[in-house]
Every structure is written in C-alpha cells, then in structure tokens.
Design an enzyme around this catalytic site. Structure first.
Site, PDB file in Angstrom:
ATOM      1  N   ASP A  36       1.624  30.932  27.347  1.00  0.00           N
ATOM      2  CA  ASP A  36       0.734  29.848  27.743  1.00  0.00           C
ATOM      3  C   ASP A  36      -0.625  29.928  27.062  1.00  0.00           C
ATOM      4  O   ASP A  36      -1.494  29.106  27.319  1.00  0.00           O
ATOM      5  CB  ASP A  36       0.549  29.827  29.267  1.00  0.00           C
ATOM      6  N   ASP A 299     -17.760  -9.442   2.443  1.00  0.00           N
ATOM      7  CA  ASP A 299     -16.604  -8.619   2.786  1.00  0.00           C
ATOM      8  C   ASP A 299     -16.168  -8.842   4.210  1.00  0.00           C
ATOM      9  O   ASP A 299     -15.002  -9.008   4.517  1.00  0.00           O
ATOM     10  CB  ASP A 299     -16.981  -7.130   2.663  1.00  0.00           C
ATOM     11  N   GLY A 434      -9.530  -7.359   1.309  1.00  0.00           N
ATOM     12  CA  GLY A 434      -9.582  -8.793   1.087  1.00  0.00           C
ATOM     13  C   GLY A 434      -8.504  -9.412   0.217  1.00  0.00           C
ATOM     14  O   GLY A 434      -7.576 -10.042   0.708  1.00  0.00           O
ATOM     15  N   MET A 435      -8.554  -9.173  -1.103  1.00  0.00           N
ATOM     16  CA  MET A 435      -7.628  -9.830  -2.000  1.00  0.00           C
ATOM     17  C   MET A 435      -6.228  -9.279  -1.884  1.00  0.00           C
ATOM     18  O   MET A 435      -5.242 -10.004  -1.972  1.00  0.00           O
ATOM     19  CB  MET A 435      -8.117  -9.693  -3.448  1.00  0.00           C
TER      20      MET A 435
END
Lengths: 514, 464
Positions: A36, A299, A434-435
C-alpha cells in the site's frame, strides 16, 4: 458495492501523505498492509523526486490481524525517530486500519512520550472523505497542532510584520502545476509590494508555523486544499483570507482588488499610506499578459461560437469555464466536476455560463455526455484526454488527476498573468488551428492516405512469409515490429532461406545482434 | 565480502517496498483473453491499479473494482446480492468466459466468504467464477499470479489416458508448430514423445512457443500450459502428468498441482538466461529419460552472441533490493555473466520449490569464482540503503520508489518491475535481459558525472 474502473480522486490517506511529505522533515508512517506504499512510486515517478519519499509503512500482516499491532506501531515510530530525527511523525490510517479499529490514538500518545519528534494521528475517516478533503483536513490539523503548541509554550508572537505580507496556503506535492503556480504567485505578490511570509505546506518548516499569524492575510489559491486552514486562522487569529483564484484576466484583477482592500486596512494604520493597484492591473493586462490582446485578435475570432466541454476539480473546471466563455467567446456546452462535496459552490460559479452542469465521479457518465454533444475541444483530466482520443476530439489537460506529462520541466503556471498566457496557448492549440480546420474538408485532406510503410522509399522484398510466420511479428509490440521484420528478412537473405517459417523467425532473433 | 560455500539466509523486518499482489491482474487479463478480473476491495486498491499499471487502464481493460463502501464493511448490505448485481452487469457488458474474483486485504479482514458465495453465484449466472486471495497481508507482487494459478488448477479438466493414447491427439490445439522440412536448421526428422508435460506460469504467447520449440528440439512435446490463452483451453491434469514451472514465484501452484491434482513436479532451475534454459531442459530430459541433444553447443553459441554485452557486465557489482521473487534466477544469470552480486533481497524464499535454482546458483558462484551473495528474505529497505552506501554497487535493481532517489545519490539503478513485464525466458531472450541490465551502465555520460550527487536532501544516511 460499486463497479468502478477509474477514480478521479484517490483514497483519503493519499491526501494525508501528500501534505505530510510536502513539509520538510516530516515523516509519515502508514498503518497498512504490504504494497500500500505505492504513494512513494507516484511521488518518485511523477514529480521525479530526487529524495526518498518520507513515508514508510508499519506493515499489517497476519500476526497483526490475529493479535493486534501491539508494540509494532510504537516501535516503528521510535525507530524512525532515532534514524531520521523528523520534526513530526504523522501516523496515517488507511482503509485497513479503519476496519481493524485499533486504537491508533493510544499508540500515538504512548509513542510521543518517548520520542523526540512530535507524533500525531491524521484525523481522517477513510470511508467519509476523499484525497482532497483529507489533504485539507490534515493541513489544518498540523497547523492547529503547532499553533496550539506555541500558545501553550507561550512562544506565540502575535504581532504582524511591518510591511504587508501574506501566506500562501495549499501548494503541495503531486498538485497540478503547483510549483509553477507558486512561483508565479510569489512574483505577483512581490510586484504588489507584498512579502511572502510562508508557503504552506510545500517546503515549509514546522518550527516556523508559529509565525504564520504574522502575515497580514492568507491566500488560498485552490479551493480544494487550504480553505479549512484559512478559516481556522481567521476564526482563531483574526487573519482574513482570499479564496479567489487568480486564474484568467478578470479573476486575477479581482484577486488584486481584494488584496488592495485587505492591505489598505493595515497600511493606513501602520504605514500611513494607501496602496493603489489600479495602474498595475491595467499595465499587466495590456502588456504583460497577451491574453487580453489575444482575445481581440483575429485568431480568436475563429474560436467564437465553437463548443467545448470541461471537466476537472472545482477550481480549474469552474475558472476555465469562465475564461472560455467570458474572455474568449467560446460556447461551453457542458461543464462538470468530480468534487461532489463542493457541488453547490461549483453550480453557483458556472451557473449561466454553460449548457449543462455535470457533477459525477463516474468517468463513463462524462464520456457519454461528451460523445453526445460532440464538442470541438475538451478541457479535462487525463481521463478526458483518453476519451477524446477515442472519439477523435482534441483535449487540453487542465486539472488533476495527472500524469507524468503534467509535471513539465519548463515554466507552465496556470495562475497570474503568465498563467493567462499559458492558458491561452493551451486553449488555442487544443482547437484545430484556423485554416487547418477548413482545408481538409475543402480539398479532401492534404495527406496522401493509405501509405503502407513509414519509410519514405519503399523496397519490395522478394521473400515469402508462411502464414504462421506472418502472424509471429504481430505478437510483437507495434513500434519494434518493422525492425524485427526487417532483421528477419535480412537474416533469411544471408542464409539463403527462401521462405520464412516460425522457426526461422526465432533463429533470426537469436542470431541478430541488434 | 565474505565467501560462503553454502547459501545463507537472513531475514529482516519485512519493511520493504513492493507492489500489491493484485497487480497480477494487469498482465493476467491480457494473457487469458476471455477472462474478466473483478477486484473486491476498497478505493486504496483501485487507486493502486489505476496508477501502477499506468496507461493500460485507458484501453478499456477487462478488469474492474467491486469497490466496498461503508455499508459493505458494516454488513448492512448483503455480500452475495451485491456481487450478484455487479457480476450480472459484467456479464451483460463484456460476456466473459470466466470471472476471477481477487480477494484483497479488506475481504480478508471482514472475512467475506468469497469461496462460499462463488459456487452459488456461478450456478445462478452461468459463468465460472474463480476465487483467488491475492492480498497484501500474505503475499507480495508476483505471488498474486501464484494465487490465481493455484485457484485455476482446480478448474483444469481431468487427464484421461484413453484420449492421450489415441494417435495424433489434436496437435493443433497444443500450439505445437509443425516443422517445415526445407529449413536447414531443423531438417532432422523429429519424433515427438508423448510425455504429458504441462508447463505452468503466465508468459507472452511468443515466449511460450519459443520454449515449446526448445523442448521440441529434444523431442519433447508440451501438452499444455497453465494458464492457457483461453479459459476453456486449460490443460488436462491428473496422475501421470508431469508439470514444470517457468517462474520462481509459483510455489503455491506447484503445491496445488502435486497435492490436489496428483501431478509429478519436475524441480528444475528456471529458464532465465542461456544457463538456466539449458539446465531447465536438461532436467526435463532427464525425467523423460531422453539424452539431450546439442544443448552444450547451443548454449555456447548463445554466449558467443552475447559477447558485446558481457564486456559491459563483466566485473560490475549488483545489489538486488528485492520485490518480485525473480531475484535468485536473475542473480544466478548475472553471476554467470561475470557480475558480482552483493546481496539478493527477496520477499519470500521457498527453499523447496527453488531448490534446483539455489543449487545452480551455488555451482555458478563456484564456477565463476565469485562470492556467494547473501540472501535476505523480507528485507528492510532502510537498512539496505545504508548497506548500499557502504558497498557502492555499480547497479541497484530496485522498485520505482527508490530508483530516482538512488540515481540522485550516484547509484545507477534498474527498475525491477521491468523484468516482470519484459520477455526474459529462454535462450532467445537472453539478449533482452542483458539489454535491460546494461542500459543504465551504458548510459553513463561524462557531462553530468561532475556533479557528485544531485540530491537535495542532506541525509543522515550519508553521514553514518
């Protein structure tokens, strides 16, 4: 009984151990069966800790079951006392000891008579609290113990520091980006002209705990751990505290405004001046943090109206929700936490910011929710990262439970002004850029699909594999398969073997010197 | 360092770090393809499984926790009803061929009668339920597999002479691969003996077929493995079946096979390293009255192939802290590779089951003119670290809890758990073992060796 594959918050004793091992020169002794003590592995691996984790077990075995621990726990305590001279030994109960119902307090009382270290029993009920609650409680318990002790010995100095000062409460080991957050907080306070009195528990010395009340106020950066200690200090020592987390631009500003209020109470009396942070906040927001500019930039426009799902501990999930919605204009379809004990507060914070609120400890429930709403990005724990992988949705990790990846070597705070930059990066990078987002749909993808080998030039092999042998490399983990296949074929060529059989694969492996 | 002629055993406090034996589910569920492992215990165990075997949890594993809550502990809830509910859900979601209940410390302490409940539920839900008590009260790490396999021996079909005497007894099912005659390495015609040999120990299937092949070269066919790839392909056991272990931690399984299933145990060293593999095959051959063929040349050949690694290992010293019971076999192999072993820590030492291995260790020490290492059962990690500071071994084989701190104190380490997950059996894999061991030794770079110690803590250990 509950069928469970995964849990967000660990068992109570982990919380206690995290607090104990964050203080300097504190040793924790677990009353637990063999195996443990895996906390040591977690700390040594994830935090890449250089030093031995100050946790040992007083092993519960068959003998203990039959006759009770008897002298064993006490012997273990005094042994540690002699070997390592810790300032404090924390006896940590586990699920096992709570079933055995041994009188651990009695062991502690007896051991503290003979040992030079202080000895306390962590006051946590295994079946009632989880890791975070236990950490909160243990931290309060240790602070209370040392302040009471100082009070009894009348070494308690109740004066406050001459210049404004603060304690940071709740930075500790295995916390999500805690070390970086702490550095950022110190810097922030420093720039506001506030001295950091003490950071608790990470790296804290117990001997210095009695000087905690010297600070003008306390800062509790995370809701999960530290609030109990802060309320105790407020009640018994009249220290105000700030529990606003300085994460995101508006919250950081809010945090600084609150500091201004607290500081000016004393500053007027002691220093006969007033602090005004308005200009500082303005400057930081405009120039140091790029996040405000980012959210105006083109952006971020692309992100407007995109959907996200958020899950984590209360602090991180609630604040990231707030940042996404208020500072970046992203739609949060679902926000959730696994901190059931703090559900009320969580609801209050994200009310009106998100589509639905999920409070659950069941990862399948959150997985199903995410699959149903199909967000463009997920912000969650390591578990959500894997959910995202399966259904092909990007995920940024914003909260514990964590993985070794979440202990970066580089500087990555989530708090303060540098934190806003880091968060903006994380969020922006998680969404498809983005693109990139449009191109594959429009042009049918820019990668040629169906490439069979990873090598750029292909060489046709003229060697046959029998179907049995063919299945042999498949038993090998993928990342070495290609290499083994290549070696086998090379070996076959050198030895003029026309057809590769299973036997030949083994012989090849034996002979190959790679 | 004293030289001992016979092995001496010491026993320390047992305060050492190892994995909880329930970790065996992490590899057994992958080995037994149609199984489902249900760990009956508390959050502590679940959190361990989630953290120790690491990322595997995300691959929708066929194991889960039956997490005990306060009502279960105080017996307000009925164990049988609760387990029934959970097993029915497992049946519905995954439809396994067998459910294996792993009892933990908690079920031991509250004396939950798993063995009693299992047959009743088995009848009710129609899926076999095997109970293994792999708890940290009694066992360490790999011994978990031992408890599971021991429980499985009772589920193996009864061995029947008549079936075995029929010609061509389903060769395909045995996993024996037919040798293609056009291969120049195996062009001799091999007559397989019908010697009813069952091997026990869970190995990746490719390693298992490598060992099958090694034995087939000596005209011995392996009639089955415990565990098998599928639950319903468990090998037949009974009087007249010979069994042989491939791993050093399977003493309970061996006992169960002998006492309960009346099998004959072949006590051999374990097939780890070329020396171990050869001794293992020789012992099996001797039992079946077969003269081993070409073993010596084969072993020499393997050693020759290892020459580049042997140059690294030669003369280096090793310290085993001990946590997975593979220590004796690995130490024996490393000594044969020219290393000096200072200490073999081991959680538990079954001197009867490991007798042949211990003897081989002794012979190897004599042959290589190396001192016999001290064997420390139930070691005490704290004292071990003290001893390590005195001895300054070149390599410490240790658990992850100690690895980074030791590295920071300038002692190279190898994570012991890797030996349980890597393919280390048979001559073929000898390179893989040495690859693991020499990795820290090869890694030493000059750039950081200037900093003597990278530890932050000023430890009393260093002063004493």
């Amino acid at each position: 009984m509950k069928l469970a594959y995964w849990m967000y918050a660990g068992p109570a004793h982990i919380g206690t151990l995290r607090v104990a091992s964050s203080f300097r020169n504190v040793h924790a002794i677990m009353h637990a069966p063999l195996g443990d003590d895996y906390f040591n592995v977690m700390r040594s691996m994830s935090e890449r800790e250089r030093d031995f984790t100050p946790v040992t077990a007083s092993v519960v075995d068959r003998h203990v079951l039959a006759r009770g621990s008897q002298e064993k726990v006490i012997n273990n305590i005094s042994r540690k006392d002699e070997e390592q001279h810790p300032d404090l030994i924390v006896l940590t109960p586990t699920c096992t000891s709570s079933i055995l119902q041994e009188d651990l307090q009695n062991f502690v009382d007896r051991a503290s008579l003979s040992s030079e270290s202080d000895v306390i029993l962590a006051d946590v009920n295994y079946y009632r609290v989880n890791e975070l609650q236990a950490a909160d409680r243990t931290l309060e318990q240790i602070i209370r113990f040392y302040l009471d002790k100082a009070y009894k010995e009348s070494t308690l100095d109740r004066s406050v520091t001459k210049t404004p000062s603060a304690n940071i409460i709740g930075i500790f080991t295995l916390g999500f980006h805690n070390q970086h957050d702490c550095r950022e907080l110190k810097r922030l306070l420093g720039e506001l002209g506030i001295m950091v009195n003490q950071v608790i528990p990470e790296g804290g010395y117990l001997k210095r705990l009695k000087d905690l009340p010297k600070a003008w106020f306390n800062v509790v950066p995370y809701r999960e751990v530290g609030l109990m200690a802060a309320t105790f200090l407020e009640k018994d020592y009249g220290m105000p505290y700030i529990s606003t987390t300085p994460m995101g631009i508006s919250n950081t500003a809010d945090f600084i405004v609150q500091i201004g209020k607290l500081v000016n109470v004393w500053a007027y009396a002691l220093l006969e001046k007033r602090f005004n942070y308005k200009l500082y906040v303005d400057n930081q927001t405009k120039f140091v943090s790029q996040a405000a500019w980012f959210s105006k930039s083109i952006d971020c426009q692309n992100l407007a109206g995109k959907e996200a799902a958020i899950f984590g501990d209360t602090t991180h999930a609630a604040l990231i929700t707030k940042i996404l919605v208020k500072e970046m204009g992203i739609r949060v379809s679902c926000s959730g936490t696994y901190c059931k004990h703090d559900a009320e507060r969580f609801n209050e914070q994200v009310q009106g910011l998100c589509g639905e609120i999920v409070v659950t400890e069941d990862h399948t429930e959150i997985g199903d929710t995410i699959a149903r709403i199909e967000p463009s990005a997920i912000f969650g724990t390591q578990m959500e990262r894997h959910i995202g992988k399966r259904i092909d949705i990007p995920c940024g990790v914003i909260s514990s439970p964590v993985h070794i990846q979440n202990f970066p070597l580089g500087y990555r705070p989530f708090l303060g002004y540098e934190g806003t930059n880091q968060i903006a990066d994380l969020i922006y990078n998680s969404f498809n850029l983005g693109m990139e987002d449009h191109s594959p749909d429009v042009f049918g993808g820019h990668d040629t699909k169906g490439i069979s080998t990873k090598a750029l030039s292909t060489e046709l092999s003229d060697i046959n594999w029998t179907s049995e042998a063919e299945s042999e490399p498949k038993k090998i983990p993928g990342f070495v398969r290609g290499k083994i296949r290549k070696n086998t074929e090379l070996f076959a060529k050198q030895n003029n073997i026309p057809e590769i059989t299973v036997d030949a694969t083994y012989v090849a492996k034996e002979k190959s010197s790679l | 360092m004293k030289t001992f002629d016979i092995p001496t055993f010491e026993c320390e406090t047992g305060n050492y770090h190892t994995f909880c034996p329930i970790s065996c589910v992490a590899w057994l569920y992958q080995k037994i393809e149609d199984s489902f492992f249900l760990v009956v215990g508390t959050k502590t165990r679940g959190y361990f499984l989630q953290n120790a075997p690491g990322v595997m949890i995300f691959a929708e594993p066929r194991y889960a926790m039956a997490e005990l809550e306060e009502g279960d502990i105080s017996a307000q809830l009925n164990d049988q009803k609760e387990l029934e509910r959970i097993c029915l859900r497992v049946k519905r979601d995954r439809n396994p061929s067998v459910i294996i209940w792993i009892g933990t410390c908690t079920t031991e302490i509250i004396k939950m009668d798993l063995e009693g409940i299992a047959p009743k539920l088995e009848k009710q839900i129609g899926i076999p339920i095997v109970v293994a008590r792999a708890n940290g009260l009694d066992y360490a790490f790999t011994q978990g597999e031992d408890t599971v396999l021991a429980a499985m021996t009772h589920r193996c079909p009864e061995f029947n002479h008549h079936i075995m005497n029929q010609p061509k007894w389903d060769v395909t099912k045995l996993g024996v691969v037919e040798v293609s005659s056009n291969n120049k390495f195996f062009d001799e015609t091999i007559k397989l003996n019908r010697c009813n040999l069952v091997l026990f120990g869970s190995l990746p299937s490719s390693v298992a077929s490598q060992l099958n092949l090694e034995l087939k070269r000596q005209s011995i066919s392996v009639s089955g493995w415990l565990p098998s790839q599928k639950y319903n392909e468990l090998p037949a056991l009974g009087e007249g079946v010979y069994v042989c272990g491939v791993n050093p931690f399977l003493s309970r399984t061996a006992t169960a096979l002998m006492r309960r299933r009346k099998c004959q145990l072949i006590g051999a060293p374990f097939p780890i390293g070329p020396d171990g593999t050869r001794a293992w095959i020789e012992k099996i051959c001797s039992v079946f009255n077969i003269k081993p063929n070409g073993l010596e040349e084969r072993e020499d050949q393997i050693w020759k192939n290892l020459i580049d690694y042997l140059q690294i290992t030669s003369g280096k010293s090793v310290f085993f802290m001990g946590d997975n019971l593979l220590e004796i076999s690995l130490a024996r192999f490393f000594i044969r590779c020219g290393m000096v072993v200072y200490e073999i820590g081991i959680p538990y030492m079954d001197r009867r089951y490991q007798a042949a291995e211990l003897l081989l260790l002794q012979q190897t020490c004599k042959k290589m003119q190396k001192p016999m290492p001290r064997i420390v059962e139930k070691p005490d990690n704290y004292s071990q670290v003290q001893r390590m500071h005195e001895l300054q071994p070149d390599l410490a084989i240790t658990g992850m809890a100690h690895a980074n701190p030791l590295e920071a104190r300038n002692i190279d380490t190898k994570w012991s758990v890797e030996f349980t997950f890597a393919q280390i059996h048979g001559s073929v894999n000898a390179r893989d073992v040495l690859e693991l061991v020499t990795r820290p030794l090869r890694r030493r770079t000059d750039s950081v060796s200037d900093c003597r110690s990278l530890s932050r803590q000023t430890l009393n250990v260093q002063r004493s």
